[in-house]
Design a protein around this motif. Structure first.
Motif, PDB file in Angstrom:
ATOM      1  N   VAL A 238       0.838  -0.760   0.216  1.00  0.00           N
ATOM      2  CA  VAL A 238      -0.171  -0.118  -0.467  1.00  0.00           C
ATOM      3  C   VAL A 238       0.816   1.313   0.247  1.00  0.00           C
ATOM      4  CG1 VAL A 238      -2.238   1.161   1.556  1.00  0.00           C
ATOM      5  CG2 VAL A 238      -2.108  -1.152   1.572  1.00  0.00           C
ATOM      6  N   GLU A 239       0.644   2.457  -1.175  1.00  0.00           N
ATOM      7  CA  GLU A 239       1.572   3.628  -1.076  1.00  0.00           C
ATOM      8  C   GLU A 239       0.202   4.898  -0.118  1.00  0.00           C
ATOM      9  OE1 GLU A 239       2.551   4.593  -4.749  1.00  0.00           O
ATOM     10  OE2 GLU A 239       3.561   6.515  -3.778  1.00  0.00           O
ATOM     11  N   LEU A 240       0.815   4.998   0.531  1.00  0.00           N
ATOM     12  CA  LEU A 240       0.513   6.829   1.454  1.00  0.00           C
ATOM     13  C   LEU A 240       0.765   7.813   0.849  1.00  0.00           C
ATOM     14  CD1 LEU A 240      -1.555   7.377   3.857  1.00  0.00           C
ATOM     15  CD2 LEU A 240      -0.106   7.738   4.864  1.00  0.00           C
ATOM     16  N   LEU A 241      -0.432   8.491   0.157  1.00  0.00           N
ATOM     17  CA  LEU A 241       0.593  10.098  -0.583  1.00  0.00           C
ATOM     18  C   LEU A 241      -0.137  11.128   0.200  1.00  0.00           C
ATOM     19  CD1 LEU A 241      -0.079   7.704  -2.886  1.00  0.00           C
ATOM     20  CD2 LEU A 241       1.073   9.720  -4.163  1.00  0.00           C
ATOM     21  N   PRO A 242       0.818  11.269   1.008  1.00  0.00           N
ATOM     22  CA  PRO A 242       0.552  12.946   1.926  1.00  0.00           C
ATOM     23  C   PRO A 242       0.644  14.024   1.425  1.00  0.00           C
ATOM     24  CG  PRO A 242       1.544  11.536   2.904  1.00  0.00           C
ATOM     25  CD  PRO A 242       1.920  11.239   1.921  1.00  0.00           C
TER      26      PRO A 242
ATOM     27  N   GLY B  24      -8.349   3.730   4.094  1.00  0.00           N
ATOM     28  CA  GLY B  24      -8.168   3.278   2.836  1.00  0.00           C
ATOM     29  C   GLY B  24      -7.646   1.880   2.968  1.00  0.00           C
ATOM     30  N   LEU B  25      -6.548   1.551   3.972  1.00  0.00           N
ATOM     31  CA  LEU B  25      -6.443   0.250   4.331  1.00  0.00           C
ATOM     32  C   LEU B  25      -7.379  -0.819   4.163  1.00  0.00           C
ATOM     33  CD1 LEU B  25      -3.792   0.595   6.720  1.00  0.00           C
ATOM     34  CD2 LEU B  25      -3.506  -0.094   4.792  1.00  0.00           C
ATOM     35  N   GLU B  26      -8.839   0.349   5.582  1.00  0.00           N
ATOM     36  CA  GLU B  26      -9.704  -0.890   5.100  1.00  0.00           C
ATOM     37  C   GLU B  26     -10.960  -1.222   4.448  1.00  0.00           C
ATOM     38  OE1 GLU B  26     -11.089   0.412  10.271  1.00  0.00           O
ATOM     39  OE2 GLU B  26     -11.459   1.363   8.561  1.00  0.00           O
ATOM     40  N   ARG B  27     -10.706  -0.298   3.311  1.00  0.00           N
ATOM     41  CA  ARG B  27     -11.020  -0.642   1.660  1.00  0.00           C
ATOM     42  C   ARG B  27     -10.216  -1.637   0.829  1.00  0.00           C
ATOM     43  NH1 ARG B  27     -13.336   6.047   1.288  1.00  0.00           N
ATOM     44  NH2 ARG B  27     -15.018   5.939   2.647  1.00  0.00           N
ATOM     45  N   ASP B  28      -8.559  -1.806   1.627  1.00  0.00           N
ATOM     46  CA  ASP B  28      -8.038  -2.370   0.086  1.00  0.00           C
ATOM     47  C   ASP B  28      -7.529  -1.504  -1.078  1.00  0.00           C
ATOM     48  OD1 ASP B  28      -8.083  -4.716   1.711  1.00  0.00           O
ATOM     49  OD2 ASP B  28      -9.483  -5.779   1.683  1.00  0.00           O
ATOM     50  N   GLU B  29      -7.659   0.024  -0.278  1.00  0.00           N
ATOM     51  CA  GLU B  29      -7.044   1.102  -1.681  1.00  0.00           C
ATOM     52  C   GLU B  29      -5.504   0.427  -2.031  1.00  0.00           C
ATOM     53  OE1 GLU B  29      -7.752   4.510  -0.987  1.00  0.00           O
ATOM     54  OE2 GLU B  29     -10.299   4.101  -0.685  1.00  0.00           O
ATOM     55  N   GLU B  30      -4.877   0.258  -2.550  1.00  0.00           N
ATOM     56  CA  GLU B  30      -3.429   0.858  -3.201  1.00  0.00           C
ATOM     57  C   GLU B  30      -2.654   1.573  -2.861  1.00  0.00           C
ATOM     58  OE1 GLU B  30      -3.267  -1.784  -6.626  1.00  0.00           O
ATOM     59  OE2 GLU B  30      -3.316  -3.786  -5.623  1.00  0.00           O
ATOM     60  N   GLU B  31      -3.484   2.641  -3.152  1.00  0.00           N
ATOM     61  CA  GLU B  31      -3.125   3.799  -3.364  1.00  0.00           C
ATOM     62  C   GLU B  31      -3.644   4.841  -2.751  1.00  0.00           C
ATOM     63  OE1 GLU B  31      -1.152   5.770  -6.903  1.00  0.00           O
ATOM     64  OE2 GLU B  31      -0.197   4.014  -7.292  1.00  0.00           O
ATOM     65  N   ILE B  32      -3.135   5.226  -1.376  1.00  0.00           N
ATOM     66  CA  ILE B  32      -3.866   6.221  -0.703  1.00  0.00           C
ATOM     67  C   ILE B  32      -3.665   8.231  -1.060  1.00  0.00           C
ATOM     68  CG2 ILE B  32      -5.337   6.570   1.698  1.00  0.00           C
ATOM     69  CD1 ILE B  32      -4.116   3.568   1.876  1.00  0.00           C
TER      70      ILE B  32
ATOM     71  N   GLU C 250       3.342  27.677   6.113  1.00  0.00           N
ATOM     72  CA  GLU C 250       1.811  27.655   7.710  1.00  0.00           C
ATOM     73  C   GLU C 250       0.675  28.123   6.534  1.00  0.00           C
ATOM     74  OE1 GLU C 250       3.156  27.318   9.867  1.00  0.00           O
ATOM     75  OE2 GLU C 250       4.938  26.673  10.079  1.00  0.00           O
ATOM     76  N   GLY C 251      -0.634  27.469   7.758  1.00  0.00           N
ATOM     77  CA  GLY C 251      -1.240  27.986   7.460  1.00  0.00           C
ATOM     78  C   GLY C 251      -1.865  26.990   6.111  1.00  0.00           C
ATOM     79  N   ALA C 252      -1.462  26.230   5.615  1.00  0.00           N
ATOM     80  CA  ALA C 252      -1.201  25.041   4.156  1.00  0.00           C
ATOM     81  C   ALA C 252      -1.659  23.851   4.806  1.00  0.00           C
ATOM     82  CB  ALA C 252      -1.035  25.202   3.104  1.00  0.00           C
ATOM     83  N   LYS C 253      -1.344  23.465   6.341  1.00  0.00           N
ATOM     84  CA  LYS C 253      -1.105  21.827   5.985  1.00  0.00           C
ATOM     85  C   LYS C 253      -2.270  21.620   7.510  1.00  0.00           C
ATOM     86  CE  LYS C 253       3.089  23.781   9.013  1.00  0.00           C
ATOM     87  NZ  LYS C 253       4.241  23.784   8.860  1.00  0.00           N
ATOM     88  N   LEU C 254      -1.362  20.635   6.474  1.00  0.00           N
ATOM     89  CA  LEU C 254      -3.085  19.047   6.582  1.00  0.00           C
ATOM     90  C   LEU C 254      -2.402  18.079   8.162  1.00  0.00           C
ATOM     91  CD1 LEU C 254      -5.555  18.634   4.738  1.00  0.00           C
ATOM     92  CD2 LEU C 254      -4.431  16.076   4.570  1.00  0.00           C
ATOM     93  N   PRO C 255      -3.632  18.648   9.017  1.00  0.00           N
ATOM     94  CA  PRO C 255      -3.291  17.653  10.637  1.00  0.00           C
ATOM     95  C   PRO C 255      -2.497  16.487  10.541  1.00  0.00           C
ATOM     96  CG  PRO C 255      -5.562  18.091  10.392  1.00  0.00           C
ATOM     97  CD  PRO C 255      -5.048  18.822   9.336  1.00  0.00           C
ATOM     98  N   PRO C 256      -1.587  15.938  11.262  1.00  0.00           N
ATOM     99  CA  PRO C 256      -1.449  14.591  10.818  1.00  0.00           C
ATOM    100  C   PRO C 256      -2.244  13.278  11.068  1.00  0.00           C
ATOM    101  CG  PRO C 256       0.071  15.298  12.396  1.00  0.00           C
ATOM    102  CD  PRO C 256      -1.036  17.146  11.958  1.00  0.00           C
ATOM    103  N   GLU C 257      -2.915  13.924  12.316  1.00  0.00           N
ATOM    104  CA  GLU C 257      -3.993  13.413  12.470  1.00  0.00           C
ATOM    105  C   GLU C 257      -4.962  12.672  11.184  1.00  0.00           C
ATOM    106  OE1 GLU C 257      -3.627  15.985  14.301  1.00  0.00           O
ATOM    107  OE2 GLU C 257      -2.078  15.334  15.863  1.00  0.00           O
ATOM    108  N   GLN C 258      -5.686  13.564  10.388  1.00  0.00           N
ATOM    109  CA  GLN C 258      -6.226  13.333   9.549  1.00  0.00           C
ATOM    110  C   GLN C 258      -5.668  12.939   8.333  1.00  0.00           C
ATOM    111  OE1 GLN C 258      -7.405  17.104   7.870  1.00  0.00           O
ATOM    112  NE2 GLN C 258      -8.024  15.393   5.122  1.00  0.00           N
ATOM    113  N   VAL C 259      -4.047  12.483   8.385  1.00  0.00           N
ATOM    114  CA  VAL C 259      -4.208  10.976   7.599  1.00  0.00           C
ATOM    115  C   VAL C 259      -3.328  10.061   8.099  1.00  0.00           C
ATOM    116  CG1 VAL C 259      -1.389  11.362   6.657  1.00  0.00           C
ATOM    117  CG2 VAL C 259      -2.013  13.330   6.960  1.00  0.00           C
ATOM    118  N   ALA C 260      -4.248  10.108   8.752  1.00  0.00           N
ATOM    119  CA  ALA C 260      -3.648   9.081   9.436  1.00  0.00           C
ATOM    120  C   ALA C 260      -4.754   7.814   9.762  1.00  0.00           C
ATOM    121  CB  ALA C 260      -3.103   9.106  11.472  1.00  0.00           C
ATOM    122  N   ARG C 261      -6.387   9.033   9.878  1.00  0.00           N
ATOM    123  CA  ARG C 261      -7.468   8.135   9.640  1.00  0.00           C
ATOM    124  C   ARG C 261      -7.659   8.113   8.443  1.00  0.00           C
ATOM    125  NH1 ARG C 261      -9.056  12.563  13.524  1.00  0.00           N
ATOM    126  NH2 ARG C 261      -9.166  14.283  10.876  1.00  0.00           N
TER     127      ARG C 261
END
Ligand SMILES: NC(=O)c1ccc[n+]([C@@H]2O[C@H](COP(=O)([O-])OP(=O)(O)OC[C@H]3O[C@@H](n4cnc5c(N)ncnc54)[C@H](OP(=O)(O)O)[C@@H]3O)[C@@H](O)[C@H]2O)c1
Length: 257
Positions: free
Chosen positions: A178-182, A211-219, A195-206
């Motif tokens: 699986v590949e995760l592309l944040p 994606g893992l639960e849905r069996d996605e290969e590229e997230i 600054e001001g343009a960044k995603l919270p890391p908690e959202q990336v982890a969620r």
């Protein structure tokens, strides 16, 4: 992928995105092993999350990667998940007068050689499990690079292609790649930038868990969805946008850190 009852190694799990992934995995009753370079950060993590088992290793050293793999194979035979989050980024230009050439080796070894080598060394164990997974955290920059951090972009692009090839090799086995592309995420890696343009890391982890639960290969996370679409339909425009990104800060949202 069932996200309960696994034994998962998270490299770089004491900081940033890796740390949030550790918390998501613990909340789902997994056994979580965390590897990092800085023993004081591992100790702090252990105090906060006593269920976690920590393993110190400097992944920029192939000898250390081999030692870590040896410990994992001996002490954690149930290991069935590896999340490669550890990485470094020098946010500089190769033309900078003070650019130290040894940074190239350090960045390539940490970001590219370590996940490849650790994967190779752990594969026999992963292949023995009923279900197993490897997660490679790349970046939007693996699809379209920015101007700064050329070596980092190269390592993420390399890991992107490695993930695709390995997925072909492991098709029909119990191991999923699986590949995760944040996009740009608010972690120590991007401190003082975007600054001001960044995603919270908690959202990336969620999003990884989903994606893992849905069996996605590229997230593709957040604006990387848009970048991937632009790159497919208008690759020239995507390249122009990303190469000018340093001069148009809002476009940082498209990329990865
Ligand atoms: N932040 C972003 O905008 C962004 C965007 C796209 C992709 N990513 C990717 O997401 C992943 C996590 O990044 P992050 O932003 O969460 O970074 P971070 O907060 O800086 O965390 C990086 C982790 O990697 C570990 N690490 C670095 N070098 C190591 C080495 N030689 N040996 C062992 N561990 C090492 C660090 O451990 P120590 O602290 O112990 O050194 C730290 O725990 C990386 O693969 C990064 O490329 C990040």
């Amino acid at each position: 992928m069932r996200l309960q009852g696994n034994t998962v190694l998270v490299t770089g799990g004491a900081s940033g995105i890796g740390r949030c992934i550790v918390q998501e995995l613990l909340a789902r009753d997994n056994t979580v092993l965390v590897c990092g370079r800085d023993p004081s950060k591992l100790q702090a993590l252990q105090r906060e999350l006593p269920q976690v088992k920590t393993l110190a290793a400097d992944l920029s050293s192939p000898e250390e990667v081999e030692r870590l793999a040896g410990v994992l194979l001996k002490e954690h035979p149930a290991l069935n998940g590896v999340i490669h989050s550890a990485a470094i980024q020098y946010n500089s230009l190769l033309t900078d007068e003070d650019y130290a050439p040894q940074r190239i080796d350090e960045e390539v070894r940490t970001n590219l050689v370590a996940p490849m080598l650790l994967t190779r060394l752990l594969l026999p164990t992963l292949l023995r499990q009923g279900a197993a997974f490897l997660v490679h955290i790349t970046s939007g920059l693996a699809l379209v690079p920015k101007t700064r951090s050329a070596v980092y972009c190269g390592t993420k692009g390399g890991l992107h292609i490695f993930s695709q090839s390995l997925r072909h090799q492991l098709r029909g086995t119990s191991v999923r790649v699986v590949e995760l592309l944040p996009p740009v995420v608010d972690t120590p890696m991007t401190q003082g930038r975007a600054e001001g343009a960044k995603l919270p890391p908690e959202q990336v982890a969620r999003e990884l868990m989903r994606g893992l639960e849905r069996d996605e290969e590229e997230i593709h996370v957040g604006k990387v969805k848009l970048l991937a679409w632009l790159q497919r339909l208008a690759p020239g425009m995507a390249a122009r946008v990303m190469s000018r990104m340093a001069f148009i800060p809002p476009l940082l949202l498209l990329a990865g850190g």
